[in-house]
Structure formats: structure tokens, C-alpha cells
Design an enzyme around this catalytic site. Structure first.
Site, PDB file in Angstrom:
ATOM      1  N   ASP A  65       6.977  -3.900  -6.811  1.00 54.86           N
ATOM      2  CA  ASP A  65       7.417  -2.595  -6.329  1.00 54.86           C
ATOM      3  C   ASP A  65       6.168  -1.740  -6.215  1.00 54.86           C
ATOM      4  O   ASP A  65       5.587  -1.319  -7.220  1.00 54.86           O
ATOM      5  CB  ASP A  65       8.414  -1.979  -7.311  1.00 54.86           C
ATOM      6  CG  ASP A  65       8.875  -0.581  -6.909  1.00 54.86           C
ATOM      7  OD1 ASP A  65       8.317  -0.017  -5.942  1.00 54.86           O
ATOM      8  OD2 ASP A  65       9.793  -0.050  -7.561  1.00 54.86           O
ATOM      9  N   SER A 144      -1.587   2.858  11.396  1.00 57.25           N
ATOM     10  CA  SER A 144      -0.911   2.678  12.676  1.00 57.25           C
ATOM     11  C   SER A 144      -1.564   3.587  13.709  1.00 57.25           C
ATOM     12  O   SER A 144      -2.119   4.638  13.363  1.00 57.25           O
ATOM     13  CB  SER A 144       0.575   3.032  12.556  1.00 57.25           C
ATOM     14  OG  SER A 144       1.195   3.082  13.829  1.00 57.25           O
ATOM     15  N   TYR A 157       6.926   8.964   9.576  1.00 54.91           N
ATOM     16  CA  TYR A 157       6.126   7.741   9.587  1.00 54.91           C
ATOM     17  C   TYR A 157       4.724   8.043  10.108  1.00 54.91           C
ATOM     18  O   TYR A 157       3.722   7.598   9.522  1.00 54.91           O
ATOM     19  CB  TYR A 157       6.798   6.683  10.456  1.00 54.91           C
ATOM     20  CG  TYR A 157       6.031   5.389  10.548  1.00 54.91           C
ATOM     21  CD1 TYR A 157       6.080   4.456   9.525  1.00 54.91           C
ATOM     22  CD2 TYR A 157       5.251   5.090  11.667  1.00 54.91           C
ATOM     23  CE1 TYR A 157       5.378   3.258   9.601  1.00 54.91           C
ATOM     24  CE2 TYR A 157       4.543   3.904  11.751  1.00 54.91           C
ATOM     25  CZ  TYR A 157       4.610   2.991  10.721  1.00 54.91           C
ATOM     26  OH  TYR A 157       3.899   1.809  10.802  1.00 54.91           O
ATOM     27  N   LYS A 161       1.131   7.594   8.033  1.00 53.93           N
ATOM     28  CA  LYS A 161       0.015   6.765   8.496  1.00 53.93           C
ATOM     29  C   LYS A 161      -1.231   7.606   8.769  1.00 53.93           C
ATOM     30  O   LYS A 161      -2.360   7.125   8.647  1.00 53.93           O
ATOM     31  CB  LYS A 161       0.432   5.967   9.734  1.00 53.93           C
ATOM     32  CG  LYS A 161       1.509   4.930   9.427  1.00 53.93           C
ATOM     33  CD  LYS A 161       1.094   3.982   8.308  1.00 53.93           C
ATOM     34  CE  LYS A 161       2.108   2.890   8.053  1.00 53.93           C
ATOM     35  NZ  LYS A 161       1.686   1.959   6.985  1.00 53.93           N
TER      36      LYS A 161
END
Length: 305
Positions: A65, A144, A157, A161
Site C-alpha cells: 500500500d 504524465s 489527475y 502529475k
């Protein structure tokens, strides 16, 4: 170049599927010793066994985790004991929900922050301390292209990133004196479950779509060369983002819209995306710690891209 990977001891988060699995396969093929971690302990063990059988090697598959310090430290310790040390950490685990920002629940927002930012920071800190003690090491973080030029439907998101890119830029400078290389890989849209239900147009397909094997090859390359800094996959995405970065924001947004980036993450096929959403957005079921310090399986943190 891959000869420089031979014998390296490498741990990968989110290694049960997607980019993580492809990276493990590429590294084992190049002669590295690899441990993969994932919250889905059954799948990660199966993936490790399959990769090991394919290449005639032993791959360690461990529950992990990434948002839990005890679990992450235990993952690193077990790999360290198995291999006699660790040379490289690949912080790959991440999740990518899609949809309108104002409709995103706080739970989904928090999970992205926990996995995509907290997990990377925690891994970098724990592995970085080990690397500093031994006098060398390499941290590879997965970001990303939308961490550079965000896309509607991927607001949080994109923000996570962007944070990973910023972290890598600073750590590259701060840890250089400890002989720790820090690399950041920024892929385009990767053909894994991550983009299930998305409908990229022909332009995005040509300029921004990549397979997990291409990302894995880039990771192998930066590990082999110990090349620090930011690397785009595909390379053309970096050229495009570099050109866009010279333009005013409003102009960049118009060009992004013309490319189709304003709709690709908003107009998704939710039926096709349902399985991925269920896996990443539903909080893990609370349960007792197992002997490795990881939460009970079938949660979503520590998942592969």
C-alpha cells in the site's frame, strides 16, 4: 545500454499490471533483479511468478500500500533482504479517474492525492534515505504529459502529475550531492486499462498514444544511463509541449482543443470504463494487517497505471 541494467536490484510499485508489469518484464529481460509491489497481493504474486517463469528468473511479488509508511518500508526491507540491497526505486503506482471536476467526489479526489502524490513522496523519502546511507541510488517517478499541459476531465489527475514533475525537479537538485539520480518519466496516453472507455481522435492516436512497452523501454534506458531529469514518451510529445510552452496560455488552450484534448477525458464510454472505475474509486475494505504490514487485499491504493 541494457547491459548497464544487468544485476541491478530494482523495486517497482504498482507492478501487477500495466506499465509496472511491462517495466518488470523489460528489466528482467535485461538481467535486472526485480521486486514488484501491489495492493492486490494475489495478482502481484501471480504476475511475479509468470514473469519469472517466462525469463527463467526469480521475481519477488509483494503486497504494498503505497500510502502507508509501514507497508512501504516493509516492501523495501523485504526486497533489500532478498537482494542484499536496492539500487533503484520505480514509483509507478497511480490512478486516473476521468470526468467533470465539479462532479468528482471528495473521496475520489482524496484517493488521487493519496496514491499519485503521497505515494510518490513517501517512496522517494523512504528509498532516498536508504540510498543516502549507502552512497548511491536512483529514483524513477512516473508523471504524465497532462502534468505539463492539463486536459479537461483530468483536473485533479493533472494536478497530481504536475506535483510529481515539480518534486522530481527539486529532488534532482537536492539529492545530487548524495549520488542519488532522480528521473521523471512523462508518458502520453498509455494503452492500458487506464484509458478504458476513452476515444482519442486520429491526431492524439498518432502523437500522444503509446504502449506500456514503450514506457518500459524509456524507464530501462534512464536506469541504464542514470539519466536524471524529465523524459517524455513519446519524444514527439516533448517537442509539442516545448513549443506550446512558448505560447500564451489562451493560445495553448485553443491548440489543445484543436488537438481534441478538451474532450477525450470528458466524453468517455462509461460502460467500458466501469470495471476500472470500480477498482480505483471504491475505497479499500478496512481489515487487519497481514504479516507483511499491508492492508487486506482488494483495495485500490498501490495500483498500477
Amino acid at each position: 545500454m541494457s547491459a548497464n541494467v544487468h544485476g541491478k536490484r530494482i523495486v517497482i510499485t504498482g507492478g501487477a499490471r500495466g506499465i509496472g508489469r511491462a517495466t518488470a518484464e523489460a528489466l528482467v529481460a535485461a538481467g535486472a533483479r526485480v521486486a514488484i509491489g501491489d495492493l492486490d497481493k494475489d495478482l502481484v504474486q501471480d504476475t511475479a511468478a509468470r514473469i519469472g517463469a517466462r525469463f527463467g528468473s526469480t521475481v519477488l511479488g509483494l503486497p504494498l500500500d503505497v500510502t502507508d509508511r509501514e507497508s512501504f518500508d516493509e516492501f523495501l526491507s523485504l526486497a533489500d533482504m532478498e537482494f542484499g540491497g536496492i539500487d533503484v526505486l520505480v514509483n509507478n503506482a497511480g490512478i486516473m479517474p476521468t470526468g467533470a471536476f465539479l462532479e468528482e467526489t471528495d473521496t475520489v479526489t482524496d484517493r488521487q492525492i493519496d496514491v499519485n502524490i503521497r505515494g510518490v513522496i513517501l517512496g522517494s523519502k523512504l528509498a532516498g534515505a536508504r540510498f543516502a546511507d549507502q552512497g548511491y541510488g536512483h529514483i524513477v517517478n512516473l508523471a504524465s504529459v497532462v502534468g505539463v499541459e492539463g486536459a479537461p476531465g483530468l483536473a485533479v489527475y493533472s494536478a497530481t502529475k504536475h506535483a510529481v514533475i515539480g518534486l522530481g525537479s527539486v529532488l534532482r537538485q537536492e539529492l545530487a550531492g548524495s549520488n542519488i539520480a532522480v528521473s521523471t518519466i512523462a508518458p502520453g496516453f498509455v494503452r492500458t486499462e487506464l484509458i478504458a472507455g476513452m476515444k482519442p481522435n486520429a491526431l492524439i492516436e498518432k502523437l500522444a498514444m503509446v504502449g506500456p512497452e514503450q514506457v518500459a523501454a524509456a524507464i530501462v534506458e534512464v536506469i541504464a544511463s542514470r539519466r536524471p531529469g524529465l523524459k517524455y514518451v513519446p519524444r514527439a510529445a516533448g517537442w509539442i509541449l516545448g513549443a506550446l510552452g512558448l505560447m500564451p496560455e489562451a493560445t495553448r488552450h485553443r491548440i489543445s482543443a484543436a488537438f481534441g484534448l478538451h474532450t477525450v477525458a470528458l466524453n468517455t464510454d462509461e460502460t467500458a470504463r466501469a470495471s476500472y472505475r470500480q477498482r480505483i474509486e471504491v475505497p479499500p475494505t478496512p481489515g487487519p494487517k497481514d504479516t507483511t504490514g499491508s492492508d487486506a487485499p482488494r483495495g485500490t491504493t498501490g495500483r498500477a497505471h
